[in-house]
Design a protein around this motif. Structure first.
Motif, PDB file in Angstrom:
ATOM      1  N   ARG A  48     -22.085 -20.123 -10.022  1.00  0.00           N
ATOM      2  CA  ARG A  48     -22.764 -19.626 -11.224  1.00  0.00           C
ATOM      3  C   ARG A  48     -24.026 -20.432 -11.484  1.00  0.00           C
ATOM      4  O   ARG A  48     -24.027 -21.648 -11.357  1.00  0.00           O
ATOM      5  N   GLY A  71     -12.012 -16.436 -32.730  1.00  0.00           N
ATOM      6  CA  GLY A  71     -11.494 -15.323 -33.527  1.00  0.00           C
ATOM      7  C   GLY A  71      -9.973 -15.319 -33.533  1.00  0.00           C
ATOM      8  O   GLY A  71      -9.336 -15.095 -34.577  1.00  0.00           O
ATOM      9  N   LEU A 117     -13.878  -5.616 -25.597  1.00  0.00           N
ATOM     10  CA  LEU A 117     -13.358  -5.555 -24.228  1.00  0.00           C
ATOM     11  C   LEU A 117     -11.933  -5.004 -24.247  1.00  0.00           C
ATOM     12  O   LEU A 117     -11.119  -5.369 -25.111  1.00  0.00           O
ATOM     13  N   ASP A 171     -11.808  -6.410 -30.569  1.00  0.00           N
ATOM     14  CA  ASP A 171     -12.641  -6.904 -29.469  1.00  0.00           C
ATOM     15  C   ASP A 171     -13.113  -5.722 -28.640  1.00  0.00           C
ATOM     16  O   ASP A 171     -12.343  -4.811 -28.351  1.00  0.00           O
ATOM     17  N   ASN A 197     -14.666 -27.544 -29.696  1.00  0.00           N
ATOM     18  CA  ASN A 197     -14.405 -28.547 -30.735  1.00  0.00           C
ATOM     19  C   ASN A 197     -15.032 -28.071 -32.054  1.00  0.00           C
ATOM     20  O   ASN A 197     -14.418 -28.147 -33.121  1.00  0.00           O
ATOM     21  N   LYS A 201     -15.411 -20.063 -18.391  1.00  0.00           N
ATOM     22  CA  LYS A 201     -16.259 -20.785 -19.354  1.00  0.00           C
ATOM     23  C   LYS A 201     -15.732 -22.208 -19.447  1.00  0.00           C
ATOM     24  O   LYS A 201     -15.858 -22.963 -18.501  1.00  0.00           O
ATOM     25  N   ALA A 202     -15.106 -22.555 -20.583  1.00  0.00           N
ATOM     26  CA  ALA A 202     -14.695 -23.952 -20.769  1.00  0.00           C
ATOM     27  C   ALA A 202     -13.661 -24.384 -19.740  1.00  0.00           C
ATOM     28  O   ALA A 202     -12.766 -23.624 -19.374  1.00  0.00           O
ATOM     29  N   ASN A 203     -13.811 -25.627 -19.300  1.00  0.00           N
ATOM     30  CA  ASN A 203     -12.799 -26.253 -18.438  1.00  0.00           C
ATOM     31  C   ASN A 203     -11.852 -27.107 -19.252  1.00  0.00           C
ATOM     32  O   ASN A 203     -10.884 -27.628 -18.723  1.00  0.00           O
ATOM     33  N   GLY A 204     -12.183 -27.308 -20.521  1.00  0.00           N
ATOM     34  CA  GLY A 204     -11.315 -28.168 -21.299  1.00  0.00           C
ATOM     35  C   GLY A 204     -11.760 -28.314 -22.737  1.00  0.00           C
ATOM     36  O   GLY A 204     -12.832 -27.838 -23.123  1.00  0.00           O
TER      37      GLY A 204
END
Ligand code: FAD
Length: 512
Positions: free
Chosen positions: A280, A14, A34, A32, A317, A42-45
């Motif tokens: 997790r 977004g 939050l 949003d 991606n 979440k993503a590491n890369g």
């Protein structure tokens, strides 16, 4: 007041969409629910063509990349097969190790610099659309509110309220296997490094190469050293003991899982570094794809449109490239110059890319599962990957660089993401920072095409350059804002008719 675009969701997709809209002269409002960025791990890369796309917007270096053009990575993994990409003459895969919370921070800073309004603590609760716009209901700190907008974009994640309220189906597969467990821990006692950079766990003969999935007879194991005092350890198990999905993962549960998967018994202690991954557990996968990306004046991007396993890191991606594909088309619609069908081409171009990720994400999970039939299948796939053309094909699939849009132009570069070009003092990616379409004459003006684009000068930049070194792959390129080549010609033939057609197809009629 009627807003141009309301974007529901200030996740990475977004926020990036909002940046793209702002670059194209539209002022979006981002909501949003939050009150602040969650910082959720979440993503590491970032993996794939998105890394080059971010370079096109000048964001590669701020996100932790080195100066200059992003370099391909020598190795990656597909379904726990090593991809020795360094073997290839044209290695297609780039990656940027940067945590998602940092990506969101950088994108939000940039959105605000570009004048985007981000309203946190405001949840979209409903909407209705009619022929001229969408009325959005939200709930914020001051109670209920209503906004009017010409377009609404759902960037509100996998459980998208926008998608559900629009009545857009989300077919796919939900599985309860594998159970994935991950934690950041102190380097466990008894782990030994080998001469070729792999690791041996006590009591387990299988060498584990760092940062990559390794399949055993009982599941998948990953070990990634993240610093002198921290390693990430992860397992994936099929048909393991029942788990209570509501209970938090403990290090004892992870230790037992490592034992079942590898045979090794290693004591685990939490890493002391700040920002470490809280243990997790994820039970199974959802692999789902929205049946359409548009319903009238409502559009979907990112996880709102597709969810799948995180193996190989395809999520951002896919999602960030959705955003860049949609951004300029929606802005063109709002600003009034979009040719017929341009906004629909968003779904036509991006949903098939989502289908490819749906396919390879499922294929990878199946190829990592235990059992003798899968072992036999892996032997076959391993043989295929020994051939460079297959390796290149899988590398391009993981990169998303095999995407070709139908542009109607026969030049081999047309429809693909623009190659990086050294223009003697600048790079093609640097010319793309403004997000404006580019007509790039690579013959130093010899083709005399700039006059043809003159009537579109309010929306297209004509640039004359000469590639450093030998003659480049094309004499001229017409580049869309998302980095894809809309049209190209050879250095010896200026196809003026083709260029005129491409200008009208993608950028509408010139202003009178
Ligand atoms: C454990 C894990 C590891 C991952 N690893 C990788 C990786 O290495 N590489 C990679 O590329 N991807 C990875 N992914 C996937 C990646 O995190 C997602 O693809 C990405 O978060 C999608 O971004 P998004 O902006 O579409 O959605 P989200 O990040 O889900 O953002 C949606 C936003 O919408 C807001 N929202 C929701 N409902 C409403 C509403 N009604 N009104 C207003 N706001 C709302 C939410 O608060 C949220 O901020 C991973 C995911 C997980 C879970």
């Amino acid at each position: 007041m009627t807003n141009d675009v309301v974007v529901a969701g200030a996740g990475p997709v977004g926020l990036f969409l909002a940046c793209e809209l702002a670059l194209a002269g539209v002022r979006p409002v981002v909501l949003d629910r939050l009150p602040a960025r969650s910082g959720e791990q979440k993503a590491n890369g970032l993996v794939g063509q998105v890394v080059r796309l971010l370079d096109h917007r000048g964001l590669h270096q701020p996100l932790g990349g080195t100066p200059g053009a992003p370099q391909p990575i020598p190795r990656f993994a597909f379904a726990a097969f090593p991809l020795e990409l360094h073997r290839l003459d044209a290695n297609p895969l780039h990656a940027l190790p940067v945590p998602q919370h940092r990506i969101e921070e950088v994108l939000e800073e940039r959105a605000r610099e570009l004048g985007v309004t981000v309203r946190r603590g405001h949840e979209l609760t409903g909407f209705t659309q009619d022929g001229t716009g969408v009325t959005v209901d939200l709930h914020g700190p001051d109670g209920a509110e209503r906004l009017r907008t010409r377009y609404l974009v759902g960037a509100d994640g996998g459980r998208s309220t926008v998608r559900k309220l629009a009545g857009i189906g989300f077919p796919g597969v939900t599985s309860t296997d594998p159970v994935s467990r991950v934690a950041h821990v102190l380097p466990p006692e008894g782990i030994r490094g080998t001469e070729n950079g792999a690791y041996l766990l006590p009591g387990c003969p299988t060498p584990f190469h760092p940062y990559t999935h390794t399949r055993t007879d009982h599941g998948v194991f990953v070990l990634a050293p993240l610093g002198p005092d921290t390693v990430m350890i992860a397992t994936m198990e099929w048909g393991g003991p029942p788990v209570d999905p509501q209970s938090p993962l403990t290090l004892d549960e992870l230790r037992a899982s490592i034992h079942r998967v590898t045979g090794a018994d290693v004591e685990l202690a939490p890493a002391a570094t700040p920002g470490r991954y809280t243990p997790r557990r994820t039970v199974g996968h959802n692999t789902r794809l929205a049946e359409r990306y548009r319903d009238g004046r409502v559009l979907l991007v990112g996880d709102a449109a597709h969810v799948h396993s995180a193996t190989g890191g395809p999520g951002l991606n896919l999602g960030l490239q959705d955003a860049v594909n949609l951004g300029w088309k929606l802005a063109a619609e709002v600003r009034g110059w979009a040719p017929p069908g341009l906004l629909d081409s968003y779904q036509q171009e991006r949903r098939p890319v989502g289908e490819r990720v749906f396919m390879h994400s499922q294929a990878q999970t199946a190829l990592m599962s235990p059992g003798p039939a899968v072992t036999a299948l892996r032997a076959l796939v391993g043989e295929l990957l020994a051939h460079d053309d297959n390796l290149a094909r899988i590398g391009a699939l993981m990169a998303g660089s095999d995407v070709r849009h139908d542009t109607g132009c026969p030049h081999p570069l047309a429809g693909g993401f623009a190659p990086e070009l050294d223009l003697g003092g600048s790079r093609l990616a640097e010319l793309a920072r403004t997000g404006r379409p580019l007509l790039l004459d690579l013959t130093g003006g010899g083709l005399g095409l700039a006059d043809l684009a003159e009537p579109w000068k309010d929306r297209i930049d004509a640039v004359t350059a000469e590639p450093a070194g030998p003659a480049g792959p094309a004499g001229a390129l017409l580049l869309r804002p998302d980095g894809y080549v809309a049209w190209a010609c050879t250095p010896d033939r200026a196809d003026r008719e083709g260029l005129d057609r491409a200008l009208r197809t993608w950028f509408g009629e010139p202003l009178g």
